[in-house]
Scaffold this motif. Structure first.
Motif, PDB file in Angstrom:
ATOM      1  N   PHE A   1     -82.376  25.960  -8.969  1.00  0.00           N
ATOM      2  CA  PHE A   1     -83.441  25.289  -8.223  1.00  0.00           C
ATOM      3  C   PHE A   1     -83.583  25.986  -6.891  1.00  0.00           C
ATOM      4  O   PHE A   1     -82.599  26.215  -6.186  1.00  0.00           O
ATOM      5  CB  PHE A   1     -83.013  23.833  -8.028  1.00  0.00           C
TER       6      PHE A   1
ATOM      7  N   ILE B   1     -87.714  24.310 -10.152  1.00  0.00           N
ATOM      8  CA  ILE B   1     -86.769  24.950 -11.057  1.00  0.00           C
ATOM      9  C   ILE B   1     -87.102  26.429 -11.157  1.00  0.00           C
ATOM     10  O   ILE B   1     -88.264  26.806 -11.381  1.00  0.00           O
ATOM     11  CB  ILE B   1     -86.822  24.280 -12.446  1.00  0.00           C
TER      12      ILE B   1
ATOM     13  N   LYS C   1     -83.810  27.787 -16.285  1.00  0.00           N
ATOM     14  CA  LYS C   1     -83.114  26.732 -17.010  1.00  0.00           C
ATOM     15  C   LYS C   1     -82.689  27.249 -18.365  1.00  0.00           C
ATOM     16  O   LYS C   1     -83.299  28.162 -18.914  1.00  0.00           O
ATOM     17  CB  LYS C   1     -83.996  25.487 -17.155  1.00  0.00           C
TER      18      LYS C   1
END
Lengths: 113, 111
Positions: free
Chosen positions: A49, A54, A57
């Motif tokens: 982050f 974000i 991921k």
């Protein structure tokens, strides 16, 4: 020496419940991360982050997970509807903008029953 | 596939002995970290060492990035050195900040 802190140290919850894990990164760091470690296994990346969004991921980080920086100091991981397989140690980490070294918190042990 | 491999998986030492732990990685990296996970589960930063050699007390580490390996040396081991030692690198390439961990070396130091 500055350090990453996490609360709670241990959380027990029932399957289907929502949990929020909290982290306070090192104060001048700008990158924040969550990792998890299922008992006896290796540490796995969940999410990074930066700049209030974000940046990366993993495939583990599906729709039941979310992250937030609700204020200038906290960084949270929410699991919407916990499953038995979410039982793990969850680590928060942070790093400075121009440096790659990541500093890890002590972890939150999540037990889903 | 992209991998981080550590050896040996398990190591038992007598207090006072020296040891070398190895981390091999399958692609060029710009970051490598060594961690010690203590019996309480905490991950302790040991070294940030993308290349070269560093020393901190009884511990030292060397990374040879061109040959894709790193070594962690523990000298005069103590019982408090017991735990799991992980290396971690940013993989896949381009994910500069997504650390991929090896499976670890479980070290037991006997008194």
């Amino acid at each position: 020496e500055p350090e990453v802190t996490q609360t709670p140290s241990h959380q027990v919850t029932q399957m289907g419940q929502e949990v929020i894990l909290r982290c306070v990164p090192i104060s001048n760091h700008l990158y924040f991360y969550w990792y998890r470690q299922i008992l006896g296994q290796k540490v796995e990346f969940l999410v990074s982050f930066y700049n209030n969004e974000i940046s990366e991921k993993s495939e583990i980080f599906d729709d039941q997970f979310s992250v937030e920086r609700p204020d200038g100091s906290n960084f949270t991981l929410k699991i919407r509807s916990t499953k038995l397989e979410d039982s793990a140690m969850y680590f928060c980490a942070s790093s400075a903008r121009d440096l790659y070294e990541q500093y890890f918190g002590p972890g939150t042990r999540l037990t889903v029953t | 596939g992209i991998q981080v491999e550590q050896s040996p998986p398990d190591l038992i030492l007598q207090e006072g002995a020296n040891s070398t732990l190895r981390c091999n990685f399958s692609d060029s990296v710009n970051n490598l970290q060594w961690f010690h996970q203590n019996p309480w589960g905490q991950l302790i930063n040991l070294f940030y060492i993308p290349s070269g050699t560093k020393q901190n007390g009884r511990l030292s580490a060397t990374t040879v990035a061109t040959e894709r390996y790193s070594l962690l040396y523990i000298s005069s081991s103590q019982t408090t050195d017991s735990g799991v030692y992980f290396c971690a690198v940013p993989l896949p390439p381009g994910s500069a900040r997504q650390l991929t961990f090896g499976s670890g070396t479980q070290l037991t130091v006997l008194p």
